[in-house]
Design an enzyme around this catalytic site. Structure first.
Site, PDB file in Angstrom:
ATOM      1  CB  CYS A 208      -4.440   0.095   2.360  1.00  0.00           C
ATOM      2  SG  CYS A 208      -3.272   1.212   1.565  1.00  0.00           S
TER       3      CYS A 208
ATOM      4  CD  GLU B 223      -4.026  -3.749  13.199  1.00  0.00           C
ATOM      5  OE1 GLU B 223      -3.000  -3.294  12.647  1.00  0.00           O
ATOM      6  OE2 GLU B 223      -4.633  -4.759  12.791  1.00  0.00           O
TER       7      GLU B 223
ATOM      8  CE  LYS C 170      -0.392  -4.233   5.166  1.00  0.00           C
ATOM      9  NZ  LYS C 170      -1.421  -4.986   5.902  1.00  0.00           N
TER      10      LYS C 170
ATOM     11  CG  HIS D 214       0.791  -1.624   2.811  1.00  0.00           C
ATOM     12  ND1 HIS D 214      -0.262  -2.162   2.105  1.00  0.00           N
ATOM     13  CD2 HIS D 214       0.227  -0.735   3.676  1.00  0.00           C
ATOM     14  CE1 HIS D 214      -1.387  -1.630   2.505  1.00  0.00           C
ATOM     15  NE2 HIS D 214      -1.122  -0.757   3.468  1.00  0.00           N
TER      16      HIS D 214
ATOM     17  CG  HIS E 173      -3.856  -2.573   8.066  1.00  0.00           C
ATOM     18  ND1 HIS E 173      -4.062  -3.022   6.787  1.00  0.00           N
ATOM     19  CD2 HIS E 173      -3.497  -1.268   7.945  1.00  0.00           C
ATOM     20  CE1 HIS E 173      -3.839  -2.038   5.932  1.00  0.00           C
ATOM     21  NE2 HIS E 173      -3.493  -0.967   6.603  1.00  0.00           N
TER      22      HIS E 173
ATOM     23  CG  PHE F 147      -4.906   6.960   2.230  1.00  0.00           C
ATOM     24  CD1 PHE F 147      -4.190   6.753   3.395  1.00  0.00           C
ATOM     25  CD2 PHE F 147      -4.272   7.598   1.180  1.00  0.00           C
ATOM     26  CE1 PHE F 147      -2.878   7.178   3.520  1.00  0.00           C
ATOM     27  CE2 PHE F 147      -2.951   8.029   1.287  1.00  0.00           C
ATOM     28  CZ  PHE F 147      -2.255   7.817   2.456  1.00  0.00           C
TER      29      PHE F 147
END
Lengths: 403, 319
Positions: free
Chosen positions: A161, A305, A326, A331, A294, A390
């Site tokens: 991502c 975050e 998002k 996403h 993000h 990830f």
């Protein structure tokens, strides 16, 4: 050797709320949400996703959807940059992705296997074609290079991502160290039934809408799309009279080194990526005018975050506007941060901070200023964009208004 | 990108191939392979046996749910770190990076995951299977296992994947982003798919500055002379043998006398995206001067044709 300055001279975006960068921007600031009941799953399930409607490009049907999105994205970005033909044909291409064409390949293999077991001829998708066309992780960049007839290198950057920001950072490094004058980089991912099923099983999917930084947030929505930037050595861009949209002032990468899926609880890796970005650019935290987060809308990611921003920005965290797009377009996995880079460029251009839709009650535990509901005009010079993934793969970029 | 010479060295290497664990088994296998007519003996042993995570990492609960490629990376790294003598307890892990190349990456995990959801539905999926499907899983697990936070990146560029990963790691050290890199390549193919005439395997090297290695009395197994990955080559620097015009060959080893060893090139090229990293292991295990070049003139992947050059100079005397 002094690093070359890197500017953006072209960009593109294909998203569920707009099939061009400008249409996406208009939809974004008008508060459009791309979420709808999921379609086309090859198994029994239901839920919501952000899928692109009406994207059926002619002439590239042979490629999987992720490659189609990448091909169209790179083509549009190169056209926007108005490079001369010789230069355009030689640009290196870096494609960030999470799944490339893997699922299409797996589906084809499974269908082929099933057909063979039942005695039918698997004429539609020979095994060798599957492997070559879809079986590679790098097939997506190869599809771009092959179809567009480019002679530069094609590299896939599969850092999940955060892949879009990684591709942008690596592309910038090629220019800074004078390996090339121009590079096209970004990300592409098709809607992934694997991600849909996987995030569902991890209980990280939103039930209906994605509300990043809201106290009632319940997860992300799987999306798809592509976005690409044409990065160019500033001297090359000025020399050819290119339209310069923004400067890539800095970037930083890091790793959580903590867990394959869960973010570091204190956001240590995210902090390091932001700090490296600001340090490289020589910019103080209080000089940043907007943070494109993000902001996946999952409980753990948003908390991490917010904490990382608070640590890096200190007192400025309460004043610098933060938003997550998002909430509007879901996403898009490996494409997400590339799309967000394009949004940052447009935010600089329009001097406007895009909104975080659906965020009605910002989590009171976060000492950051989330721009909720509608966007807001702002004087923007430096904008920071975060991406986490990830594997603990973190990457941030800092874009500067061109004047 | 990186062109400096004489600054970086290899202080550890870890390798897993169907021939066994460790670079010595690779060399033995290569010598046997040279003596038999083609198609090679390796055609019958293309697949690596999944290492036992519990055996190599007894304190890591549940590690065996990692994919084969991720476990190969973790076990290879364990070997490489052990050989390099790095003191993990005293290491500044924010200055250690991971850079892995793979052409196929998580293809097999995706296949397994896809078949399960297609046949049994999404509820049949164990959540621990999901992270194996991302292509950066191997590098991510390695970073998490050792707590390396300096850099973590995965590249996929067909047969050049590990060339790019290693050269990027070198660049990161030269640019002072990190001090130590664990870099290399890994390949795991889709089970039951025989259309890829390749060999699975993994090879990782520990790269650090010569002065750092000297300071801590680490073994210096070889020296990285230069790397130019990700660039369009102006011209080919060597004359490629005629056999190299076939598909799927991407590695080339040029002995010190500049004579190209077609056999070595053909051998390591079978490891696809891991080929250059495997070449490093072979070079060290050979215990003789070696120079490895990697370029691609792969007919299957035309865009990479002649596009990358990467060299590693190794003096396997300490291996």
């Amino acid at each position: 050797m002094k690093r070359a300055r890197v500017v953006v001279t072209g960009f593109s975006a294909l998203t569920c709320i707009g099939l061009s960068a400008r249409k996406m921007w208009q939809a974004l600031i008008s508060g459009r949400c791309g979420a709808s009941p999921v379609e086309g799953l090859p198994f029994e399930s239901s839920g919501v996703a952000c899928q692109i409607k009406g994207f059926e490009p002619d002439g590239i049907e042979e490629f999987d959807r992720a490659s189609q999105l990448a091909i169209c994205g790179v083509r549009d970005a190169l056209e926007d940059a108005k490079l001369d033909r010789d230069t355009a044909l030689k640009v290196p291409v870096l494609v960030g992705t999470t799944m490339s064409g893997f699922f299409a390949g797996a589906l084809a293999r499974t269908s082929t296997t099933a057909a063979m077991l039942s005695g039918e001829s698997a004429v539609t998708m020979p095994t060798s074609d599957n492997s070559v066309r879809y079986g590679y992780c790098s097939s997506i960049s190869e599809a771009v290079i092959n179809h567009l007839g480019l002679s530069g290198v094609g590299i896939t950057v599969p850092t999940a991502c955060s892949a879009g920001n990684y591709a942008i950072a690596i592309g910038a490094q090629y220019i800074e160290r004078r390996s090339c004058e121009v590079v096209v980089c970004g990300g592409a991912d098709a809607f992934s039934p694997i991600a849909f099923a996987g995030f569902s099983r991890l209980k990280a999917m939103a039930a209906e809408i994605c509300r990043p930084f809201d106290q009632d947030r319940d997860g992300l929505l799987v999306s798809e799309g592509s976005a690409f930037l044409v990065l160019e050595n500033i001297s090359s861009a000025v020399k050819r009279g290119a339209h310069i949209y923004a400067e890539l002032a800095g970037y930083g990468m890091s790793c959580d080194g903590y867990h394959i899926t869960a973010p570091h609880p204190k956001g240590a890796g995210a902090q390091l990526a932001m700090e490296r970005t600001l340090k490289q650019a020589g910019v103080r935290p209080e000089e940043v005018d907007y943070i494109c987060a993000h902001g996946t809308g999952t409980f753990a990611n948003d908390r991490m975050e917010a904490e990382a921003i608070q640590t890096v920005f200190g007192g400025a965290a309460c004043t610098v506007p933060v938003s997550s797009i998002k909430s509007s377009l879901g996403h898009a996995m490996g494409a997400a941060s590339a799309i967000e880079a394009v949004v940052c460029i447009l935010a600089l251009q329009h001097q406007f901070v895009p909104p975080t839709l659906h965020c009605r009650y910002p989590d009171p535990e976060f000492a950051i200023r989330v721009v909720c509901g509608t966007g807001e005009p702002a004087e923007l010079t430096y904008v920071l964009s975060n991406a986490f993934a990830f594997g603990g793969n973190n990457a941030a970029i800092l874009l500067k208004r061109w004047s | 990108m990186w062109r400096d010479t004489g600054q970086l060295c290899v202080t550890g290497i870890g390798t897993i191939t169907p021939l066994g664990i460790g670079a010595a088994s690779l060399w033995d296998g290569y010598e046997r392979w040279c003596r038999v007519p083609r198609p090679s003996i390796l055609r019958e042993i293309q697949r690596v046996q999944k290492p036992s995570g519990a055996a190599h990492f007894p304190d890591k609960v549940g590690i065996d749910h990692l994919s084969k490629s991720s476990l190969c990376v973790c076990v290879s790294a364990q070997q490489a770190i052990q050989q390099s003598g790095l003191d993990l307890g005293r290491l500044n892990k924010t200055r250690v990076g991971v850079s892995i190349g793979s052409a196929f990456a998580s293809a097999n995990a995706v296949q397994e995951f896809s078949e399960k959801i297609l046949k049994e539905g999404p509820e049949s999926i164990e959540p621990v299977m999901f992270p194996n499907t991302v292509s950066n899983a191997a590098a991510g697990y390695l970073g998490a296992m050792y707590g390396f936070t300096g850099l973590n990146i995965t590249f996929s560029a067909g047969i050049n994947s590990s060339s790019i990963a290693i050269s990027y790691a070198c660049e990161a050290i030269v640019q002072n982003i990190i001090d130590i890199a664990i870099a290399g390549g890994v390949e795991e193919f889709v089970d039951g798919q025989d259309s890829v005439n390749g060999i699975e395997g993994c090879s990782l090297i520990v790269i650090e500055r010569v002065q750092d290695a000297t300071h801590r009395s680490a073994p210096q197994l070889g020296y990285l002379a230069s790397a130019i990955a990700g660039e369009v080559s102006k011209e080919r620097e060597v004359s490629w043998p005629a056999t190299m015009n076939r598909t799927n060959y991407g590695g080339l080893i040029d002995r010190s006398n500049r004579q190209i060893s077609e056999q070595v090139a053909e051998f390591i090229a079978q490891f696809h995206g891991a080929s250059t990293a495997i070449g490093c292991a072979l070079g060290i295990a050979s215990k003789q001067p070696f120079e490895i070049r990697s370029a691609s003139w792969d007919e299957v992947v035309p865009p990479l044709k002649g596009s990358l050059i990467f060299t590693v100079q190794l003096n396997g005397n300490d291996a």
